[in-house]
Scaffold this motif. Sequence first.
Motif, PDB file in Angstrom:
ATOM      1  N   UNK A 293       0.867  -1.160   0.031  1.00 61.38           N
ATOM      2  CA  UNK A 293      -0.055   0.011   0.019  1.00 61.38           C
ATOM      3  C   UNK A 293       0.766   1.347   0.076  1.00 61.38           C
ATOM      4  N   UNK A 294       2.106   0.927   0.505  1.00 60.67           N
ATOM      5  CA  UNK A 294       2.903   2.297   0.582  1.00 60.67           C
ATOM      6  C   UNK A 294       4.283   2.327  -0.021  1.00 60.67           C
ATOM      7  N   UNK A 295       4.159   1.315  -0.939  1.00 63.26           N
ATOM      8  CA  UNK A 295       5.467   0.913  -1.745  1.00 63.26           C
ATOM      9  C   UNK A 295       6.039   2.016  -2.511  1.00 63.26           C
ATOM     10  N   UNK A 296       5.113   3.080  -3.045  1.00 61.53           N
ATOM     11  CA  UNK A 296       5.678   3.972  -3.630  1.00 61.53           C
ATOM     12  C   UNK A 296       5.984   5.316  -3.058  1.00 61.53           C
TER      13      UNK A 296
ATOM     14  N   UNK B 118      -7.639  -3.359  -4.486  1.00 65.49           N
ATOM     15  CA  UNK B 118      -6.298  -2.960  -4.126  1.00 65.49           C
ATOM     16  C   UNK B 118      -6.283  -1.466  -4.417  1.00 65.49           C
ATOM     17  N   UNK B 119      -5.734  -0.612  -3.257  1.00 66.52           N
ATOM     18  CA  UNK B 119      -5.791   0.766  -3.352  1.00 66.52           C
ATOM     19  C   UNK B 119      -4.300   1.365  -2.831  1.00 66.52           C
ATOM     20  N   UNK B 120      -3.667   1.728  -3.685  1.00 65.02           N
ATOM     21  CA  UNK B 120      -2.371   2.448  -2.995  1.00 65.02           C
ATOM     22  C   UNK B 120      -2.750   3.857  -2.214  1.00 65.02           C
ATOM     23  N   UNK B 121      -1.969   3.604  -1.066  1.00 72.22           N
ATOM     24  CA  UNK B 121      -2.246   4.813  -0.219  1.00 72.22           C
ATOM     25  C   UNK B 121      -2.204   6.237  -0.815  1.00 72.22           C
ATOM     26  N   UNK B 122      -1.374   6.385  -1.752  1.00 73.90           N
ATOM     27  CA  UNK B 122      -1.122   7.955  -2.438  1.00 73.90           C
ATOM     28  C   UNK B 122      -2.361   8.462  -3.116  1.00 73.90           C
ATOM     29  N   UNK B 123      -3.450   7.543  -3.045  1.00 75.14           N
ATOM     30  CA  UNK B 123      -4.734   7.776  -3.637  1.00 75.14           C
ATOM     31  C   UNK B 123      -5.321   8.624  -2.615  1.00 75.14           C
ATOM     32  N   UNK B 124      -5.096   8.389  -1.562  1.00 80.09           N
ATOM     33  CA  UNK B 124      -5.924   9.277  -0.210  1.00 80.09           C
ATOM     34  C   UNK B 124      -5.122   9.991   0.708  1.00 80.09           C
ATOM     35  N   UNK B 125      -3.730   9.701   0.754  1.00 77.35           N
ATOM     36  CA  UNK B 125      -2.674  10.567   1.480  1.00 77.35           C
ATOM     37  C   UNK B 125      -1.458  10.969   0.838  1.00 77.35           C
ATOM     38  N   UNK B 126      -0.958  11.984   0.944  1.00 79.16           N
ATOM     39  CA  UNK B 126       0.393  12.274   0.593  1.00 79.16           C
ATOM     40  C   UNK B 126       1.374  12.411   1.727  1.00 79.16           C
ATOM     41  N   UNK B 127       0.939  12.253   3.007  1.00 75.98           N
ATOM     42  CA  UNK B 127       1.895  12.149   4.041  1.00 75.98           C
ATOM     43  C   UNK B 127       2.214  10.614   4.798  1.00 75.98           C
ATOM     44  N   UNK B 128       1.239   9.783   4.337  1.00 73.73           N
ATOM     45  CA  UNK B 128       1.330   8.336   5.094  1.00 73.73           C
ATOM     46  C   UNK B 128       1.054   8.565   6.762  1.00 73.73           C
ATOM     47  N   UNK B 129       0.269   9.624   6.882  1.00 70.25           N
ATOM     48  CA  UNK B 129       0.108  10.018   8.536  1.00 70.25           C
ATOM     49  C   UNK B 129      -1.681   9.830   8.405  1.00 70.25           C
ATOM     50  N   UNK B 130      -2.248   9.054   9.018  1.00 71.98           N
ATOM     51  CA  UNK B 130      -3.785   8.876   9.022  1.00 71.98           C
ATOM     52  C   UNK B 130      -4.197   9.333  10.707  1.00 71.98           C
TER      53      UNK B 130
END
Length: 237
Positions: free
Chosen positions: A70-73, A197-209
């Motif tokens: 999910x955060x590989x990119x 499958x949804x890469x997290x960059x679709x909803x966050x630019x910071x990886x902070x939730x």
Amino acid sequence: MEFQYQNSYEVKDKIDQSKIAILPIGAVEAHGPHLPLGTDNLLAERLSAKLAERVNGLQLPTLPYGQVWSLRNFPGSINISNDALIHMLVDIGESLYKQGFATFAMVNGHLGNGTALKEAARALYETCPEMRVFYFFYPGMNQAAAEVRETDSAHSTYFHACEIETSYMLYLAPEYVEMDKAITDIPDIPMHADVTPTPWEEFTKTAVLGDAKLATKEKGKYIVDIALENMVKLINM
């Protein structure tokens, strides 16, 4: 007791005295601007040390890579496949079984590893029938977190670099936390992220939730100590 610092001449007696192997498992991935890439490794390792002390276990060297699809990119993230992780965990478990361990406790610091750990435990159930295998991820944390958190969770399952995980770090590895860089980022996580499958960059630019600014050592200690007590109970049952 740390397994890797024992010598081959004496370790057999120590295995016989303990019979419990504890493996910290983490990941290398983005954790916002205030936490290091190895956050999950630090948490798993330091929680494992507390567990080993409580149950007279032998703490294995940390397995530092995990499934971070999910955060590989994100910059700094290192991803390995579920298959690779499963195979390694099964090999480690079977080796421990041959060495005479009766309990293999995997202490996971990264939610994304959950599927691989469960599959590895199932495989070891077949090949090592006399060895108990546990896959721990802060057991009992959901209720404990709900009791201390000041903001709603961004997701019913995920927590990441937020009020909760940053609190864990302030308790277990405070020297690696830069609270002056902590941010508030509560993304709107789409429903489809749970079913496709949804890469997290679709909803966050910071990886902070969540709101990392609200993290405290006291919150982390409260939740982690409950999880630790639950792990001790399960191993000693």
